[in-house]
Design a protein around this motif. Structure first.
Motif, PDB file in Angstrom:
ATOM      1  N   SER A  83       0.838  -1.202   0.000  1.00 44.95           N
ATOM      2  CA  SER A  83       0.000   0.000   0.000  1.00 44.95           C
ATOM      3  C   SER A  83       0.871   1.250   0.000  1.00 44.95           C
ATOM      4  O   SER A  83       0.613   2.202  -0.747  1.00 44.95           O
ATOM      5  CB  SER A  83      -0.915   0.006   1.225  1.00 44.95           C
ATOM      6  OG  SER A  83      -1.627  -1.212   1.282  1.00 44.95           O
ATOM      7  N   ILE A  84       1.935   1.246   0.816  1.00 41.00           N
ATOM      8  CA  ILE A  84       2.810   2.423   0.886  1.00 41.00           C
ATOM      9  C   ILE A  84       3.474   2.687  -0.460  1.00 41.00           C
ATOM     10  O   ILE A  84       3.445   3.797  -0.981  1.00 41.00           O
ATOM     11  CB  ILE A  84       3.869   2.242   1.993  1.00 41.00           C
ATOM     12  CG1 ILE A  84       3.180   2.265   3.357  1.00 41.00           C
ATOM     13  CG2 ILE A  84       4.951   3.324   1.909  1.00 41.00           C
ATOM     14  CD1 ILE A  84       4.095   1.931   4.516  1.00 41.00           C
TER      15      ILE A  84
ATOM     16  N   ALA B 212       1.633  -0.308  -8.168  1.00 35.43           N
ATOM     17  CA  ALA B 212       1.067  -1.422  -7.417  1.00 35.43           C
ATOM     18  C   ALA B 212       1.336  -2.745  -8.134  1.00 35.43           C
ATOM     19  O   ALA B 212       1.795  -3.726  -7.530  1.00 35.43           O
ATOM     20  CB  ALA B 212      -0.429  -1.210  -7.210  1.00 35.43           C
ATOM     21  N   ALA B 213       1.068  -2.756  -9.427  1.00 36.84           N
ATOM     22  CA  ALA B 213       1.269  -3.981 -10.207  1.00 36.84           C
ATOM     23  C   ALA B 213       2.737  -4.376 -10.199  1.00 36.84           C
ATOM     24  O   ALA B 213       3.083  -5.568 -10.124  1.00 36.84           O
ATOM     25  CB  ALA B 213       0.779  -3.781 -11.637  1.00 36.84           C
ATOM     26  N   PHE B 214       3.604  -3.370 -10.247  1.00 39.40           N
ATOM     27  CA  PHE B 214       5.032  -3.645 -10.266  1.00 39.40           C
ATOM     28  C   PHE B 214       5.501  -4.271  -8.950  1.00 39.40           C
ATOM     29  O   PHE B 214       6.386  -5.127  -8.937  1.00 39.40           O
ATOM     30  CB  PHE B 214       5.795  -2.342 -10.528  1.00 39.40           C
ATOM     31  CG  PHE B 214       7.269  -2.541 -10.612  1.00 39.40           C
ATOM     32  CD1 PHE B 214       7.845  -3.058 -11.765  1.00 39.40           C
ATOM     33  CD2 PHE B 214       8.094  -2.231  -9.527  1.00 39.40           C
ATOM     34  CE1 PHE B 214       9.216  -3.261 -11.845  1.00 39.40           C
ATOM     35  CE2 PHE B 214       9.464  -2.434  -9.596  1.00 39.40           C
ATOM     36  CZ  PHE B 214      10.026  -2.953 -10.757  1.00 39.40           C
ATOM     37  N   TYR B 215       4.910  -3.833  -7.832  1.00 35.33           N
ATOM     38  CA  TYR B 215       5.384  -4.308  -6.518  1.00 35.33           C
ATOM     39  C   TYR B 215       4.726  -5.603  -6.034  1.00 35.33           C
ATOM     40  O   TYR B 215       5.194  -6.221  -5.090  1.00 35.33           O
ATOM     41  CB  TYR B 215       5.216  -3.208  -5.458  1.00 35.33           C
ATOM     42  CG  TYR B 215       6.403  -2.256  -5.471  1.00 35.33           C
ATOM     43  CD1 TYR B 215       7.648  -2.705  -5.005  1.00 35.33           C
ATOM     44  CD2 TYR B 215       6.292  -0.960  -5.949  1.00 35.33           C
ATOM     45  CE1 TYR B 215       8.746  -1.864  -5.026  1.00 35.33           C
ATOM     46  CE2 TYR B 215       7.396  -0.111  -5.973  1.00 35.33           C
ATOM     47  CZ  TYR B 215       8.618  -0.570  -5.508  1.00 35.33           C
ATOM     48  OH  TYR B 215       9.704   0.255  -5.532  1.00 35.33           O
ATOM     49  N   VAL B 216       3.617  -6.012  -6.670  1.00 35.20           N
ATOM     50  CA  VAL B 216       2.926  -7.219  -6.205  1.00 35.20           C
ATOM     51  C   VAL B 216       3.848  -8.452  -6.114  1.00 35.20           C
ATOM     52  O   VAL B 216       3.900  -9.116  -5.077  1.00 35.20           O
ATOM     53  CB  VAL B 216       1.674  -7.512  -7.066  1.00 35.20           C
ATOM     54  CG1 VAL B 216       1.209  -8.956  -6.916  1.00 35.20           C
ATOM     55  CG2 VAL B 216       0.537  -6.579  -6.646  1.00 35.20           C
TER      56      VAL B 216
ATOM     57  N   ALA C 151      -3.662 -14.363  -0.223  1.00 35.52           N
ATOM     58  CA  ALA C 151      -5.012 -14.113  -0.735  1.00 35.52           C
ATOM     59  C   ALA C 151      -5.427 -12.670  -0.418  1.00 35.52           C
ATOM     60  O   ALA C 151      -5.944 -11.951  -1.282  1.00 35.52           O
ATOM     61  CB  ALA C 151      -5.997 -15.107  -0.118  1.00 35.52           C
ATOM     62  N   LEU C 152      -5.145 -12.246   0.814  1.00 33.38           N
ATOM     63  CA  LEU C 152      -5.499 -10.887   1.216  1.00 33.38           C
ATOM     64  C   LEU C 152      -4.710  -9.858   0.401  1.00 33.38           C
ATOM     65  O   LEU C 152      -5.250  -8.847  -0.057  1.00 33.38           O
ATOM     66  CB  LEU C 152      -5.215 -10.732   2.718  1.00 33.38           C
ATOM     67  CG  LEU C 152      -5.786  -9.516   3.414  1.00 33.38           C
ATOM     68  CD1 LEU C 152      -7.311  -9.522   3.323  1.00 33.38           C
ATOM     69  CD2 LEU C 152      -5.365  -9.509   4.892  1.00 33.38           C
TER      70      LEU C 152
ATOM     71  N   ALA D  20      -4.539  -5.772  -3.757  1.00 37.24           N
ATOM     72  CA  ALA D  20      -3.910  -5.294  -4.989  1.00 37.24           C
ATOM     73  C   ALA D  20      -4.959  -5.142  -6.093  1.00 37.24           C
ATOM     74  O   ALA D  20      -4.987  -4.132  -6.814  1.00 37.24           O
ATOM     75  CB  ALA D  20      -2.823  -6.268  -5.435  1.00 37.24           C
ATOM     76  N   HIS D  21      -5.851  -6.114  -6.183  1.00 35.06           N
ATOM     77  CA  HIS D  21      -6.821  -6.110  -7.274  1.00 35.06           C
ATOM     78  C   HIS D  21      -7.917  -5.074  -7.051  1.00 35.06           C
ATOM     79  O   HIS D  21      -8.209  -4.264  -7.929  1.00 35.06           O
ATOM     80  CB  HIS D  21      -7.429  -7.509  -7.419  1.00 35.06           C
ATOM     81  CG  HIS D  21      -8.319  -7.642  -8.613  1.00 35.06           C
ATOM     82  ND1 HIS D  21      -7.861  -7.543  -9.907  1.00 35.06           N
ATOM     83  CD2 HIS D  21      -9.662  -7.848  -8.704  1.00 35.06           C
ATOM     84  CE1 HIS D  21      -8.866  -7.686 -10.752  1.00 35.06           C
ATOM     85  NE2 HIS D  21      -9.974  -7.870 -10.045  1.00 35.06           N
ATOM     86  N   PHE D  22      -8.494  -5.108  -5.873  1.00 34.72           N
ATOM     87  CA  PHE D  22      -9.671  -4.265  -5.660  1.00 34.72           C
ATOM     88  C   PHE D  22      -9.326  -2.858  -5.198  1.00 34.72           C
ATOM     89  O   PHE D  22     -10.022  -1.907  -5.558  1.00 34.72           O
ATOM     90  CB  PHE D  22     -10.641  -4.939  -4.683  1.00 34.72           C
ATOM     91  CG  PHE D  22     -11.293  -6.151  -5.287  1.00 34.72           C
ATOM     92  CD1 PHE D  22     -12.287  -5.995  -6.256  1.00 34.72           C
ATOM     93  CD2 PHE D  22     -10.902  -7.431  -4.937  1.00 34.72           C
ATOM     94  CE1 PHE D  22     -12.880  -7.112  -6.847  1.00 34.72           C
ATOM     95  CE2 PHE D  22     -11.491  -8.539  -5.514  1.00 34.72           C
ATOM     96  CZ  PHE D  22     -12.480  -8.387  -6.475  1.00 34.72           C
ATOM     97  N   ALA D  23      -8.250  -2.680  -4.434  1.00 35.47           N
ATOM     98  CA  ALA D  23      -7.916  -1.333  -3.970  1.00 35.47           C
ATOM     99  C   ALA D  23      -7.037  -0.607  -4.980  1.00 35.47           C
ATOM    100  O   ALA D  23      -7.159   0.594  -5.151  1.00 35.47           O
ATOM    101  CB  ALA D  23      -7.234  -1.396  -2.607  1.00 35.47           C
ATOM    102  N   PHE D  24      -6.143  -1.360  -5.654  1.00 41.20           N
ATOM    103  CA  PHE D  24      -5.199  -0.679  -6.538  1.00 41.20           C
ATOM    104  C   PHE D  24      -5.378  -1.056  -7.994  1.00 41.20           C
ATOM    105  O   PHE D  24      -4.570  -0.680  -8.841  1.00 41.20           O
ATOM    106  CB  PHE D  24      -3.759  -0.962  -6.074  1.00 41.20           C
ATOM    107  CG  PHE D  24      -3.490  -0.445  -4.689  1.00 41.20           C
ATOM    108  CD1 PHE D  24      -3.385   0.921  -4.453  1.00 41.20           C
ATOM    109  CD2 PHE D  24      -3.372  -1.307  -3.614  1.00 41.20           C
ATOM    110  CE1 PHE D  24      -3.155   1.412  -3.177  1.00 41.20           C
ATOM    111  CE2 PHE D  24      -3.151  -0.834  -2.340  1.00 41.20           C
ATOM    112  CZ  PHE D  24      -3.043   0.541  -2.114  1.00 41.20           C
TER     113      PHE D  24
END
Lengths: 270, 285
Positions: free
Chosen positions: A37-38, A62-66, A125-126, A131-135
């Motif tokens: 998130s940060i 976000a996608a890069f850091y997942v 999972a969380l 990642a999917h729904f918030a970012f």
């Protein structure tokens, strides 16, 4: 068979206790989600990663850091969680008590690995949900990518768990456990492409990181979650899944041997 | 005669140059309660930990339930119960959860609720262990020690931190286990506890067994001779005598009346024990 069913009982008991400890929930369970998130928020203004010459395309921060955060989560749930937990249990008398009961060592190990599996699956999972729904991170759609995810994950988490059991012998006391273990885990995260882009590290540092398993877990997760074009910045310009399996496999066997031969319920005559 | 549940012969333990146990021998018969007494550092805990399998001996022989504790396997562990001297587990489980979990480890176990009741924690059954007082945690330790229906129970200073009432309840619990035929080895600092519970006792000082016998035999006949105490103008007097009534009668006659602060005292186990240990320390000073 009895050792296995006792191990499953132990895993249930351990998992229940895990979620009652506020500090482990934060520093192990939620940590990768907090970090994702940060980073996502901090770099959101900097534009996409991996854009073309005209500044188009690429993926969000976000996608890069997942992938890196998933790999870090595996490392934390396995190595950090178990090494600190077992060192504490040795320090506070839990292991001494268990060693006076007919609980097999194997059941204790199954209990720990079971707890790691349950908590880390929930963690990832969380992380993916956030990642999917918030970012708005797009998740892979091909079964082949998810297949790779499953084997890299299972190999990574098992390897991390046995390394954690082996490392629990290193701290001399339960109190020093976090001070000894966390720096090791933290340094690995910085040099293995979790927080810093791996391809931008100096080559010698990349080579150092390549000795340790985290770099390979992160690389496997990048293959799963990043567009295929990102392979050009990997070492040698390829994803190299075969080498990921080999390096993690070597660490798994080494960790198993170390855990098997160094684990003792108590230090006799301490 | 069946084989004793505990058999110790010339047991020795040294840590480097320090000799913690210097050749002690005793037996504990099946169903017997045996107390090990002695000052701190005398070797009580070293002895009990060797018998529990936590320490390896340097010399001599030891068997517990016919097995060398250094090589006691899971089947052996399922027949013994251990209450350690201290525990500091984080205790994020309730009393009930902890006992229910430990019950599963043993092939045979007592009923969880009955054990909780026996240690007097029924109204704390749902409380997390970390929220219990020191004495209550100790009772959980005792409960964990007996949940697996042990044939042989080790109690290392089990009632440290108990209030007097809790101690008396604990004694009742131990008497119940004894009636069920459990063999018990107890170490304690409380001599009244040893006198209440044990059939026999051994006194350890400086790594040696300096006396062993039935509670009413420890210290020998001599140590049990009653003491008559009284006061007169020249101060406090004591006389050791096997005929205290005669001494009192003589005093009554010669003092021409009631002697001041008159007492006839039979040495308690504590007096006898302190004499024994004091004598040992004087001889080895």
């Amino acid at each position: 068979m009895n050792a296995i069913s006792l191990g499953i009982d132990r895993a249930r008991y351990e998992t229940k206790i895990y979620f009652r400890q506020g500090d482990t929930i934060f520093f192990t369970f939620l940590f990768p989600i907090v970090m994702l998130s940060i980073f996502s928020v901090a770099f959101s203004a900097a534009g996409n990663f991996g854009t073309d010459a005209h500044g188009h395309g690429g993926i969000s921060a976000a996608a890069f850091y997942v992938p890196g955060m998933i790999a870090a989560g595996i490392l934390l749930s396995g190595v950090q969680n178990l090494a600190v937990d077992i060192a504490n249990e040795r320090g506070d008398g839990t292991l001494k008590r268990l060693s006076g009961t007919p609980l097999p060592v194997l059941s204790y190990f199954i209990g720990k690995i079971g707890q790691v599996l349950v908590t880390s699956i929930l963690q990832i999972a969380l992380l993916l949900l956030v990642a999917h729904f918030a970012f708005g991170v797009a998740l892979p759609t091909s079964g082949q990518k998810w297949g790779t995810f499953v084997w890299v994950y299972l190999l990574g988490i098992t390897t991390s768990a046995v390394i954690g059991i082996a490392l629990s012998r290193v701290p001399r006391t339960g109190r020093s456990a976090t001070a000894v273990i966390i720096p090791i885990v933290l340094v690995l995260q910085f040099i293995s492409g979790v927080y810093l882009q791996f391809s931008q590290l100096p080559v010698w540092l990349q080579n150092v990181a390549s000795v340790f398993p985290l770099k390979w877990m992160a690389q496997g997760m990048r293959y799963v979650f990043l567009p295929d074009g990102f392979k050009t910045v990997e070492q040698g310009g390829v994803w190299n899944l075969g080498l990921i399996a080999i390096v993690l496999g070597i660490w798994l066997v080494a960790g198993l041997i170390a855990a098997r031969f160094t684990f003792r319920w108590i230090r006799k005559d301490a | 005669m069946t084989e004793p549940h505990v058999r110790v012969r010339d047991l020795r333990k040294s840590y480097g140059a320090f000799t913690a146990l210097d050749g002690i021998s005793f037996d504990i018969e099946r169903g017997e309660t045996f107390a090990l007494l002695g000052p701190n550092g005398a070797g009580k805990s070293t002895t009990i930990e060797i018998l529990e399998g936590y320490r390896d001996r340097t010399g001599g022989e030891a068997t517990v339930l016919g097995v060398d504790p250094q090589h006691g396997g899971l089947a052996w562990k399922s027949r013994i119960g251990i209450v350690l001297q201290s525990s500091g587990e984080s205790g994020n489980v309730s009393v009930q959860e902890q006992l229910a979990y430990f019950a599963k480890i043993y092939p045979q176990h007592r009923d969880v609720d009955e054990v909780i009741a026996a240690v007097g924690l029924t109204d704390k059954a749902k409380t997390r262990i970390k929220q219990l007082s020191g004495g209550q945690r100790r009772r959980v330790d005792v409960a964990l020690g007996i949940i697996g229906k042990p044939e042989m129970l080790f109690l290392d200073e089990p009632t440290t931190g108990f209030d007097p009432e809790a101690r008396r309840e604990f004694w009742e619990l131990i008497r119940g286990l004894k009636r069920d035929g459990t063999t018990i080895l107890l170490t304690t600092h409380y001599l009244d506890e040893a006198a209440q519970l044990s059939d026999r006792a051994g006194v350890i000082a400086g790594g040696k067994l300096i006396d062993i016998g039935r509670i009413d035999e420890i210290g020998g006949q001599e140590a049990r001779v009653p003491l008559v105490r009284w006061r007169d103008p020249s101060g406090l007097h004591e006389e050791r005598t096997t005929e205290p009534a005669a001494v009192v009668a003589r005093l009554f006659a010669s003092e021409k009346g009631e002697p001041r602060d008159l007492e006839v005292v039979r040495p308690s186990l504590e007096d006898i024990y302190l004499d024994l240990v004091g004598q040992y320390e004087k001889d080895n000073a």
